[in-house]
Design a protein around this motif. Structure first.
Motif, mmCIF file in Angstrom:
data_model
loop_
_atom_site.group_PDB
_atom_site.id
_atom_site.type_symbol
_atom_site.label_atom_id
_atom_site.label_comp_id
_atom_site.label_asym_id
_atom_site.label_seq_id
_atom_site.Cartn_x
_atom_site.Cartn_y
_atom_site.Cartn_z
ATOM 1 N N ALA A 273 6.640 23.211 39.038
ATOM 2 C CA ALA A 273 6.181 21.818 39.121
ATOM 3 C C ALA A 273 6.265 21.141 37.756
ATOM 4 O O ALA A 273 6.623 19.957 37.660
ATOM 5 C CB ALA A 273 4.749 21.766 39.654
ATOM 6 N N ALA A 274 5.945 21.864 36.692
ATOM 7 C CA ALA A 274 6.059 21.294 35.348
ATOM 8 C C ALA A 274 7.504 20.926 35.037
ATOM 9 O O ALA A 274 7.778 19.862 34.462
ATOM 10 C CB ALA A 274 5.525 22.285 34.310
ATOM 11 N N GLU A 275 8.445 21.787 35.419
ATOM 12 C CA GLU A 275 9.857 21.478 35.183
ATOM 13 C C GLU A 275 10.314 20.294 36.025
ATOM 14 O O GLU A 275 11.111 19.457 35.567
ATOM 15 C CB GLU A 275 10.710 22.713 35.503
ATOM 16 C CG GLU A 275 12.186 22.545 35.256
ATOM 17 C CD GLU A 275 12.516 22.281 33.804
ATOM 18 O OE1 GLU A 275 13.579 21.697 33.538
ATOM 19 O OE2 GLU A 275 11.704 22.655 32.927
ATOM 20 N N ALA A 276 9.831 20.199 37.268
ATOM 21 C CA ALA A 276 10.224 19.081 38.130
ATOM 22 C C ALA A 276 9.717 17.754 37.584
ATOM 23 O O ALA A 276 10.468 16.763 37.530
ATOM 24 C CB ALA A 276 9.697 19.317 39.547
ATOM 25 N N THR A 277 8.444 17.701 37.162
ATOM 26 C CA THR A 277 7.913 16.459 36.605
ATOM 27 C C THR A 277 8.624 16.084 35.313
ATOM 28 O O THR A 277 8.934 14.906 35.081
ATOM 29 C CB THR A 277 6.406 16.593 36.354
ATOM 30 O OG1 THR A 277 6.159 17.715 35.475
ATOM 31 C CG2 THR A 277 5.651 16.824 37.650
ATOM 32 N N ARG A 278 8.918 17.068 34.477
ATOM 33 C CA ARG A 278 9.593 16.778 33.211
ATOM 34 C C ARG A 278 10.993 16.225 33.446
ATOM 35 O O ARG A 278 11.413 15.255 32.789
ATOM 36 C CB ARG A 278 9.672 18.046 32.367
ATOM 37 C CG ARG A 278 10.222 17.837 30.967
ATOM 38 C CD ARG A 278 10.555 19.171 30.313
ATOM 39 N NE ARG A 278 11.649 19.825 30.997
ATOM 40 C CZ ARG A 278 12.943 19.581 30.757
ATOM 41 N NH1 ARG A 278 13.279 18.684 29.840
ATOM 42 N NH2 ARG A 278 13.884 20.221 31.406
#
Length: 479
Positions: free
Chosen positions: A445-450
């Motif tokens: 999720a952190a990679e997707a938001t970034r």
């Protein structure tokens, strides 16, 4: 659990050796990155060129502090903690925590210099808040959990230390993994900026970014007609901060699940040795009920914050790409999906037969895909890869099946089966697996938001640069 002192010494030597290799590798990596940036930098620029030797010297103070702190903590741990003599002290643990906190300001100099070097060649630099806030929040949550377990008597009355060392190690698994992967991602971002500067200097950008957002501004690009007559694009500020809050909330859920597995493990230890009292069993389930309440509250807060981030992110993508992406529908999808998934669980999965349970899992997977489908549609608007979004969705489905089909902290309840040590041991494993699945979901999720935030920002910045360039050209007066 290890009662042989030579084994402890062997583990300590191995961990120190691994740490030394890691520190040396970071220093050499810094030298290589700064040297590459120096070679890529345009010689005609008036700015001071990057200095690889100075970049290496910025690590002297942090590395010296790490060496001294590690030696002092290792010596105190060896002298004050001995399973053979039965002595235990919290002093090494407290010093270790203080040393980690003191290391953050000492990292300011190397990180700041590396960030300035990357900005000189046109990169974004290292965003310190992005890499430090999440570990700091996780450290605070982990420390609060240890203190809460200590106050609740989970470690027994005969322990004078703050907490057993292995308890702290279990709680620290999630923050340690997050810190390592965040550092890895930061290093990859720095290397990507250097590689981008190399391609730009040698006119290779058009060969590399054909399928990226840069292709949108070609003459036959999909957004050229909609964007060429527009002015500057203003993005909604603070989207990254909201994304960090979502990541921190998901990581907190993983920490809470790990704490639940730890409490269940302590219960299994007492049951295995036959020293479990009725009052201790009741206190353990009270602690688990408290952790359940915390997890549900944090999950609700994450749902709210995720809805806010979705609105801001989709709005920025809509403004930057000129594509029709409705942020209102994207926001409504999250609470609507949560309510529908809850209703399916109550009607089909809870106390249902095998056919109804399988149908319930399938219905939940379909419902959960709706908000992620909206995010994928937004990702297509700015030409970013959708793999992190799909990975987050897949792990979410697995997590739903795991906590409802096997066991999870949110679905855990005291039954007659939990009075058997074998059943309790299985619950320990189930809770630990659930915590690891939540950790994987946090990272994806952190990679997707970034990626979505970066794509919208880069697309808007590229458009604004072209607008400024067009406005700076003097139009000759009509003849």
């Amino acid at each position: 659990m290890i009662d042989d002192q030579p084994r402890l010494v062997a583990l300590a030597v191995g961990s120190l050796f691994a740490g030394a290799v890691g520190v040396i590798a970071v220093v050499f990596w810094t030298f290589a990155v700064v040297e590459n940036a120096r070679r890529v930098m345009d010689p005609a620029r008036t700015q001071e060129p990057p200095r690889p030797g100075y970049a290496v010297r910025t690590w002297i103070v942090p590395v010296a502090f790490i060496v001294v702190a590690s030696g002092v903590i290792s010596y105190l741990s060896r002298e004050l903690n001995s399973p053979i003599r039965g002595t235990e002290s919290s002093l090494p643990l407290i010093l270790a925590v203080i040393s980690i906190l003191a290391l953050f300001p000492l990292m300011y100099s190397p990180i700041t210099y590396l960030s300035s070097v990357v900005r000189r060649i046109g990169g974004h630099g290292v965003r310190r808040a992005e890499w430090l806030w999440v570990p700091v929040i996780l450290a605070a949550v982990g420390g609060a959990m240890v203190f809460a377990l200590r106050a609740g008597g989970a470690f027994g009355e005969d322990s004078d230390a703050l907490a057993p060392t292995w308890v702290v190690a279990v709680v620290a698994i999630v923050p340690a993994v997050v810190v390592v992967l965040l550092g890895w991602r930061a290093a990859a971002a720095v290397e990507a900026d250097v590689a981008r500067a190399f391609r730009s200097r040698y006119s290779l950008a058009h060969k590399i970014t054909t399928r990226r957002f840069g292709a949108m501004f070609t003459e036959d690009g999909p957004n050229q007609v909609a964007l060429r007559d527009r002015g500057r694009i203003r993005q909604i500020p603070g989207v990254r901060v909201v994304g960090f809050v979502v990541t921190a909330g998901l990581a907190t859920l993983s920490m809470v699940s790990m704490a639940g597995a730890l409490v269940m493990f302590l219960l299994w230890q007492e049951m295995r040795t036959g020293t479990l009292l009725a009052t201790e069993n009741e206190r353990t389930w009270e602690i688990l009920a408290l952790l359940q309440g915390v997890e549900r509250s944090v999950a609700f807060a994450v749902l709210v914050v995720a809805s806010v981030w979705t609105f801001a992110a989709v709005s920025n993508i809509r403004m930057a790409s000129a594509r029709r992406r409705n942020p209102i529908i994207a926001v409504v999808m999250w609470p609507a999906t949560a309510g529908a998934v809850w209703a399916v669980a109550e009607r089909l999965i809870v106390e249902g037969d095998a056919v109804r349970v399988i149908a319930g899992f399938a219905a939940q997977a379909i419902l959960l895909y709706l908000p992620f489908a909206m995010l994928q549609r937004s990702a297509r608007a700015v030409n970013v890869r959708r793999n992190p979004i799909l990975l987050t969705y897949a792990v979410g489905v697995l997590l739903f099946v795991h906590i409802q089909g096997l066991a999870g902290l949110s679905t855990l309840s005291e039954t007659s089966e939990t009075s058997e040590p074998a059943q309790v041991a299985q619950l320990v494993g189930y809770l630990a697996i659930g915590a690891l699945l939540q950790l994987v979901a946090t990272l994806s999720a952190a990679e997707a938001t970034r990626s979505l935030n970066n794509a919208a920002e880069n697309l808007a910045a590229d458009h604004n640069a072209q607008v400024d360039k067009y406005r700076s050209v003097e139009v000759p007066p009509p003849q």
